[in-house]
Design a protein around this motif. Structure first.
Motif, mmCIF file in Angstrom:
data_model
loop_
_atom_site.group_PDB
_atom_site.id
_atom_site.type_symbol
_atom_site.label_atom_id
_atom_site.label_comp_id
_atom_site.label_asym_id
_atom_site.label_seq_id
_atom_site.Cartn_x
_atom_site.Cartn_y
_atom_site.Cartn_z
ATOM 1 N N TYR A 84 2.112 2.072 -3.311
ATOM 2 C CA TYR A 84 0.822 2.344 -4.218
ATOM 3 C C TYR A 84 0.632 3.614 -3.896
ATOM 4 N N ASN A 85 0.609 4.103 -2.650
ATOM 5 C CA ASN A 85 0.178 5.650 -2.316
ATOM 6 C C ASN A 85 1.243 6.324 -2.807
ATOM 7 N N SER A 123 -1.169 12.334 -2.486
ATOM 8 C CA SER A 123 -1.891 12.743 -3.575
ATOM 9 C C SER A 123 -1.685 13.940 -4.347
ATOM 10 N N ASP A 180 3.516 10.986 -0.826
ATOM 11 C CA ASP A 180 2.339 10.050 -0.908
ATOM 12 C C ASP A 180 1.091 10.767 -0.279
ATOM 13 N N ARG A 216 -8.108 5.109 -5.294
ATOM 14 C CA ARG A 216 -6.996 5.287 -4.567
ATOM 15 C C ARG A 216 -6.652 4.353 -3.542
ATOM 16 N N TYR A 217 -7.208 2.948 -3.662
ATOM 17 C CA TYR A 217 -6.795 2.056 -2.693
ATOM 18 C C TYR A 217 -6.131 0.543 -3.686
ATOM 19 N N ALA A 218 -5.278 0.109 -2.919
ATOM 20 C CA ALA A 218 -4.529 -0.791 -3.642
ATOM 21 C C ALA A 218 -5.196 -2.070 -3.372
ATOM 22 N N THR A 262 0.552 9.362 -6.311
ATOM 23 C CA THR A 262 0.951 10.566 -6.227
ATOM 24 C C THR A 262 1.768 11.407 -7.144
ATOM 25 N N THR A 292 0.690 -1.259 0.003
ATOM 26 C CA THR A 292 -0.063 -0.189 0.183
ATOM 27 C C THR A 292 0.839 1.189 0.019
ATOM 28 N N GLU A 293 1.945 1.299 0.624
ATOM 29 C CA GLU A 293 2.917 2.528 0.713
ATOM 30 C C GLU A 293 3.219 2.724 -0.384
ATOM 31 N N SER A 324 -1.465 16.635 3.963
ATOM 32 C CA SER A 324 -0.094 17.459 3.413
ATOM 33 C C SER A 324 0.605 17.979 4.607
#
Ligand code: HEM
Ligand SMILES: [Cu+2]
Length: 618
Positions: free
Chosen positions: A107-108, A198, A196, A508-510, A112, A104-105, A206
């Motif tokens: 992926y995020n 987005s 990460d 936005r989900y893996a 982005t 997941t990390e 952020s």
């Protein structure tokens, strides 16, 4: 320690002298280059064969709009390949519902950097590149108004890309340093991990993420905004001040009109983003509270971000509209239908685009009465867009349509724009948006436009102007295959996403529920088809630029027939004539620039009748 006294004076003197010679040499070389100011008569005479420094020095010092255009385009393509790699990694992860390859990390980080790279470093630079190359020619100008600012604006981009995407690079360097035992040096580098948050950089995420790479990315984005603003000012001034005497507003070509509008929007939008980014930077590092709860709050960020963000999508799509309006008539054998209305609708979109930003915030706590007015304007903006679409269709109506690769892409672009636009009108309606917000429907919607008309018009332009860019012709069969593949890939991939979103899967989900597997696999298959088409485009482009058949007749597309042999082609014709004249009086050695065998055919057959349509069979 070596002290300065211990270095022999001769060495110091030598180094200094060498530096001076180098500077002098560079300056002398530069004097012969067009600086876009006011060339002396002798410079004007040699305009066509201007002497430029060789190799890298040329590309690092150039202020010629055509060279800068190419730099922009190359940079944009490189960024697109990098951002495209992210996209392919995202889609590969999504082949199975659980963990496929990346966690997941990663992926995020990927979605982005993918979004940021594509929006800031691919789409806009490529259009600025196309415009830099062709806009001065289209309006009969020698160069842009401010050639040096033009060069600076471009050269700000590579460092900003590195700042934004630094995490990966520093990670690699850090690991290398660590492996040779320099952990102290490696530590700060390893602290920078890919961002990460987005591409929308919403606060409070952020502003609270600790990763210092985010600060570097903010600086990078700020820098790219400065570059864009400088470029925009240059386009505006050039169009106002450098038009040839016979180019009035009424007969200014449609691409220049859209670039003018786009630059106007950028001029108002980018400073807002720049300010917001600085505020976020201050919040993160200096304890200000612009976006803190006790200050403006998270909603303030969204207002500022989308006040730039929505106009930005029109900054990107207007040049695509311009290319569509420019290329479509050439292969329809008719003049653009309703030219004036296309211009008016462009200007209308430019103005309206600033009045719709809160449609990105329909699900927030903004006052419902305010939201309702944003809904009205958002739906209204569909009208000028529809005006264009109907004018394009009318232009094709009973025209003499030639399905060359650029034309296929333009028609595909109009089709994808209709899908992207109609899904957008649904989203502009508050009740519908409440259902679809943050689902894959959104991703499908904007990709139909971004990978549809925006990317397709760029590729179409690359084929349409290929002869001017390279003096050669590309493989037209391969290009047609590539065009169709791109249209199929985009349609398959993003239709699947619209359906996935329609069924309610958030984006936005893996990982995702198993029942979406098939649809996700379809979307991934579409993405691979897009990747294949991009690959074919590169192969064709690079290969044909080196060894494609030389173009002899500037009227590659039979534009004289329908009275559309426009200025850039006339320029090209003069170029070809100059070269031929030049070559006749000075026989060339086989090693001349076109490279051996190709070169001789350039001189041969006396030109006119023969070439031009080499390899043109449709
Ligand atoms: C091969 C073509 C492309 C594919 C397969 C692709 C795929 C994707 C995927 C899978 C996501 C993440 C969705 C999610 O996780 O919710 C995404 C997001 C995004 N893409 Fe693309 N993309 C492509 C091209 C482009 C281009 C050309 C642009 C811009 C010019 C672009 C702009 C964006 C943006 C702005 C986002 C939103 C990121 C976010 O949700 O934070 N994409 N894309
Ligand atoms: Cu919007």
């Amino acid at each position: 320690m070596v002290s300065i006294d211990s270095i022999p004076g001769v060495v110091l003197g030598g180094v200094l002298l060498a530096a001076l010679v180098a500077v002098g040499y560079l300056r002398r070389r530069r004097r012969t280059m067009a600086d876009g100011g006011y060339p002396t008569p002798s410079e004007r005479e040699t305009e066509l064969e201007t002497e430029k420094p060789f190799g890298l020095v040329r590309w690092f010092t150039t202020v010629d709009h055509k060279d800068i255009g190419i730099l922009y385009i190359v940079f944009g393509v490189v960024a697109a390949l990098w951002g495209g790699t992210d996209a392919m990694m995202l889609r590969t992860e999504l082949i199975t519902p659980g963990k496929t390859i990346w966690g997941t990390e990663t992926y995020n980080g990927l979605f982005t950097t993918h979004g940021v790279t594509m929006i800031f470093f691919f789409a806009l630079p490529v259009f600025f590149g196309i415009a830099n190359y062709f806009l001065p020619m289209l309006i009969g100008a020698d160069d842009m108004s401010f050639p040096r600012i033009n060069a600076i604006a471009f050269w700000l981009l590579p460092p900003s890309l590195v700042l934004v995407r630094g995490g990966l690079i520093t990670e690699i360097i850090g690991k290398l340093l660590e492996s040779v035992g320099l952990s102290a040096l490696a530590y700060p580098l390893l602290a920078l991990t890919p961002i990460d948050m987005s591409w929308t950089m919403y606060t409070p995420m952020s502003s609270s993420l600790a990763n210092p790479q985010i600060d570097l990315a903010l600086l990078g984005l700020h820098l790219s905004g400065i570059a864009t603003t400088m470029g925009a000012i240059n386009f505006i001034v050039t169009i106002f001040a450098e038009r040839a005497d016979d180019v009035e507003w009424a007969n200014l070509d449609i691409f220049s009109w859209t670039m003018l509008t786009t630059s106007g929007i950028a001029l108002f939008a980018f400073p807002v983003l720049g300010s917001a980014i600085i505020m976020l930077f201050l919040d993160r590092n200096f304890g200000t509270t612009f976006f803190a709860l006790e200050g403006g709050g998270a909603i303030l960020w969204q207002h500022l971000f989308w006040f730039w963000g929505h106009p930005e999508v029109y900054i990107l799509v207007l040049p695509a509209f311009g290319l569509t309006s420019l290329i479509l008539p050439k292969f329809s054998g008719r003049k653009l239908f309703g030219f004036k209305f296309i211009v008016y609708s462009t200007l209308a979109i430019g103005v309206l685009s600033f009045g719709v930003w809160a449609h990105h915030m329909f699900t927030t706590s903004v006052d419902p009465r305010v939201k309702a007015s944003f809904m009205a304007v958002s739906i209204a903006i569909a009208i000028p867009s529809a005006v264009k679409t109907f004018n394009w269709m009318t232009t094709m109506w009973s025209g003499n349509i030639r399905l060359t690769a650029p034309m296929i892409l333009i028609i595909g672009g109009i089709g994808t724009f209709i899908i992207g636009g109609v899904t957008g009108v649904f989203l502009a309606s508050i009740p519908v948006d409440l259902v679809f917000h943050d689902t894959y429907y959104i991703v499908g919607h904007f990709h139909f436009i971004i990978m549809g008309i925006i990317a397709m018009s760029m590729v179409a332009a690359s084929y349409y102007w290929f002869p001017i860019l390279t003096r050669r012709m590309y493989d037209q069969r391969l290009a047609q295959v590539q065009a169709v593949l791109l249209i199929v890939g985009v349609t398959v991939s993003f239709t699947a996403m619209l359906v996935i979103g329609y069924l309610g899967l958030p984006r936005r989900y893996a990982y995702y529920p198993a029942e979406f597997t098939l649809l996700h696999q379809v979307a991934t298959a579409g993405a691979y088809i897009i990747a294949l088409s991009v690959f074919l485009w590169i192969v064709n482009f690079v290969q044909s630029a080196r060894t494609g058949p030389l173009v002899m007749d500037a009227d590659v597309w039979n534009l004289k027939e329908s009275g559309q042999f426009t200025r850039e082609w006339q320029w090209f014709e003069r170029q070809l004539q100059e070269r031929r004249g030049f070559e006749r009086s000075t026989p060339r050695t086989p090693v001349a620039e076109d490279g051996g065998s190709g070169g001789s055919s350039d001189v041969g057959d006396g030109g006119e009748g023969g070439g031009g349509s080499d390899g043109r069979d449709d």
